[in-house]
Design a protein around this motif. Structure first.
Motif, PDB file in Angstrom:
ATOM      1  N   LYS A   2     121.806  49.848  60.262  1.00 46.09           N
ATOM      2  CA  LYS A   2     121.202  49.894  58.922  1.00 46.09           C
ATOM      3  C   LYS A   2     121.189  51.420  58.332  1.00 46.09           C
ATOM      4  O   LYS A   2     120.525  52.246  58.975  1.00 46.09           O
ATOM      5  CB  LYS A   2     120.019  49.196  58.532  1.00 46.09           C
ATOM      6  N   LYS A   4     120.261  54.258  55.406  1.00 45.85           N
ATOM      7  CA  LYS A   4     119.474  54.663  54.168  1.00 45.85           C
ATOM      8  C   LYS A   4     119.978  56.171  54.018  1.00 45.85           C
ATOM      9  O   LYS A   4     120.243  56.875  54.886  1.00 45.85           O
ATOM     10  CB  LYS A   4     117.931  54.809  54.599  1.00 45.85           C
ATOM     11  N   ASP A  37     124.893  49.377  53.198  1.00 48.56           N
ATOM     12  CA  ASP A  37     123.776  49.703  53.962  1.00 48.56           C
ATOM     13  C   ASP A  37     123.824  49.091  55.434  1.00 48.56           C
ATOM     14  O   ASP A  37     123.379  49.768  56.098  1.00 48.56           O
ATOM     15  CB  ASP A  37     122.821  49.410  53.314  1.00 48.56           C
ATOM     16  N   ARG A  38     124.888  48.220  55.749  1.00 44.20           N
ATOM     17  CA  ARG A  38     124.904  47.670  56.891  1.00 44.20           C
ATOM     18  C   ARG A  38     126.514  47.515  57.067  1.00 44.20           C
ATOM     19  O   ARG A  38     127.047  46.292  57.118  1.00 44.20           O
ATOM     20  CB  ARG A  38     124.401  46.267  56.852  1.00 44.20           C
ATOM     21  N   GLU A  62     119.353  53.455  61.225  1.00 40.11           N
ATOM     22  CA  GLU A  62     118.463  52.569  62.084  1.00 40.11           C
ATOM     23  C   GLU A  62     119.343  51.708  62.926  1.00 40.11           C
ATOM     24  O   GLU A  62     120.278  50.822  62.373  1.00 40.11           O
ATOM     25  CB  GLU A  62     117.336  51.699  61.431  1.00 40.11           C
ATOM     26  N   ASP A  64     120.559  48.620  65.498  1.00 40.72           N
ATOM     27  CA  ASP A  64     119.989  46.944  65.556  1.00 40.72           C
ATOM     28  C   ASP A  64     119.479  46.953  66.962  1.00 40.72           C
ATOM     29  O   ASP A  64     119.906  47.524  68.005  1.00 40.72           O
ATOM     30  CB  ASP A  64     120.981  46.371  65.314  1.00 40.72           C
TER      31      ASP A  64
END
Length: 64
Positions: A2, A4, A37-38, A62, A64
């Motif tokens: 993810k 950001k 974003d993914r 981030e 997973d």
């Protein structure tokens, strides 16, 4: 994965777009736009590169 971004810290270098054009774009002022974003797994390496070359470190990842 993810992603950001902190647009207010962006210095509009465009290095993220060069590294991962399917994930990042720039607005009319050159500020980063997050397109996904993914992102798909095949884009993860280019996203990591984009984060590492960003001069203002606005991209956070981030795992997973």
């Amino acid at each position: 994965m993810k992603i950001k971004v902190e647009e207010s810290w962006c210095v509009a270098s465009g290095s993220c777009v060069l590294a991962a054009p399917k994930v990042f774009d720039q607005d009319e002022n050159g500020v980063v736009i997050l397109l996904q974003d993914r992102p798909a797994p095949e884009l993860h390496a280019s996203v990591r590169t984009a984060a590492s070359v960003c001069p203002s470190a606005v991209i956070s990842i981030e795992e997973d």
